[in-house]
Write an enzyme that holds these catalytic residues in place. Structure first.
Site, PDB file in Angstrom:
ATOM      1  N   SER A 147       0.852  -1.202   0.000  1.00 11.85           N
ATOM      2  CA  SER A 147       0.000   0.000   0.000  1.00 11.85           C
ATOM      3  C   SER A 147       0.884   1.246   0.000  1.00 11.85           C
ATOM      4  O   SER A 147       2.084   1.162   0.301  1.00 11.85           O
ATOM      5  CB  SER A 147      -0.853  -0.032   1.275  1.00 11.85           C
ATOM      6  OG  SER A 147      -1.429   1.227   1.555  1.00 11.85           O
ATOM      7  N   TYR A 160      -3.473  -0.081   9.937  1.00 13.49           N
ATOM      8  CA  TYR A 160      -3.288  -0.515   8.541  1.00 13.49           C
ATOM      9  C   TYR A 160      -1.867  -0.198   8.079  1.00 13.49           C
ATOM     10  O   TYR A 160      -1.203  -1.029   7.451  1.00 13.49           O
ATOM     11  CB  TYR A 160      -4.330   0.232   7.693  1.00 13.49           C
ATOM     12  CG  TYR A 160      -4.384  -0.091   6.225  1.00 13.49           C
ATOM     13  CD1 TYR A 160      -5.099  -1.207   5.766  1.00 13.49           C
ATOM     14  CD2 TYR A 160      -3.781   0.735   5.282  1.00 13.49           C
ATOM     15  CE1 TYR A 160      -5.187  -1.478   4.407  1.00 13.49           C
ATOM     16  CE2 TYR A 160      -3.872   0.470   3.932  1.00 13.49           C
ATOM     17  CZ  TYR A 160      -4.586  -0.635   3.491  1.00 13.49           C
ATOM     18  OH  TYR A 160      -4.678  -0.899   2.144  1.00 13.49           O
TER      19      TYR A 160
END
Ligand code: GCO
Ligand code: CA
Length: 263
Positions: A147, A160
């Site tokens: 990510s 996250y």
């Protein structure tokens, strides 16, 4: 030459969380290049069946398996079933993931742990059990989906970011341990893509929508289909000496510090 290099015809690819979103786009890319797709999901059998039908509609050979990637017992049983019913897994894409958007100071420890469990521990669990066959066959490709938050912080996505940052080092360590068996482990780091996960922050007029368009040199949200090329590359012979690399597909976000809104 390039046709043989990128050829993945007949390879079996397990893509976790491939019932929707980026996982589905990447699996579609692999399937359209000739791979057999094994779709994993965990929400409902119906969602998996619908996804399998969507792949088949595109002429792709596809199978669906419902299991929780964070549950080692389920993972072991499902991989055994897949290898018996479909065949040896040549390509594994660890895509399944979740996000919780909460400021760290307000975040429950249980929620933080759940994000780490699904986004970081699960790629370890699934890879651990798939790689055994790859090591025995001396061939395999593993792609961990990272990510922008593997490299950058952002308000509210601390758990996250911690998981996705950890996934980069897990990728490098898997590459370190498994490259000698001709198993290539790499990552793909998607930028900001138009999916259901980003739907709440992508609505027109939402300040985050304007921020992303302004922050991305390509000046737009990514189209999930833009990930197919990177996925095929890291799944094919073309990447046989590429190990522990994170290929960011981000419209240039990581290349730049950004710019003021008037430029
Ligand atoms: C967010 C987004 C991101 C993206 C993506 C970025 O809230 O900032 O949901 O986390 O999903 O992973 O690369
Ligand atoms: Ca770095």
């Amino acid at each position: 030459m390039s046709q043989t290099l990128f050829d993945i015809t007949g390879k079996v690819a397990l893509v976790t969380g491939a019932t929707h979103g980026l996982g589905m786009a990447m699996a579609m890319g692999l399937g359209k290049s000739g791979a057999t797709i094994v779709v994993n999901g965990n929400s409902s059998q119906e969602k998996i069946d619908n996804a399998v039908a969507a792949y088949q509609k595109e002429g792709i050979t596809a199978f669906g398996y419902k299991f929780n990637v964070a549950d080692e017992t389920q993972v072991i049983a499902s991989i055994k079933k897949i290898e018996e019913e479909v065949g040896a897994i040549d390509i594994l894409v660890n895509n399944a993931g979740i996000i919780k958007r909460t400021p760290l100071v307000d975040m429950e420890v249980a929620d933080f742990k759940q994000v780490i469990d699904i986004d970081l521990v699960s790629p370890f669990i699934v890879s651990k059990h798939v790689v055994k066959g790859m090591i025995a066959r001396k061939a395999g490709k593993i792609i961990n989906i990272c990510s922008m938050m593997s490299e950058l912080g952002r308000n509210t996505v601390g758990a996250y970011a911690a998981a996705k940052g950890g996934l980069v080092m897990l990728t490098k360590n898997m590459a370190t341990e498994w490259a000698r068996f001709n198993v290539q482990v790499n990552g793909i780091g998607p930028g900001y893509f138009a999916t259901s996960q980003t739907a709440p922050i992508r609505v027109d007029g939402h300040p985050f929508n304007d921020f992303i368009v302004n922050r991305t040199p390509a000046k737009k949200w990514g189209d999930p289909n833009d990930l197919a090329g990177a996925t095929i590359f890291l799944s094919s012979k073309a990447s046989d000496f590429v190990n522990g690399h994170i290929l960011y597909v981000d419209g240039g976000i990581l290349a730049t510090i950004g710019k003021p809104s008037n430029e």
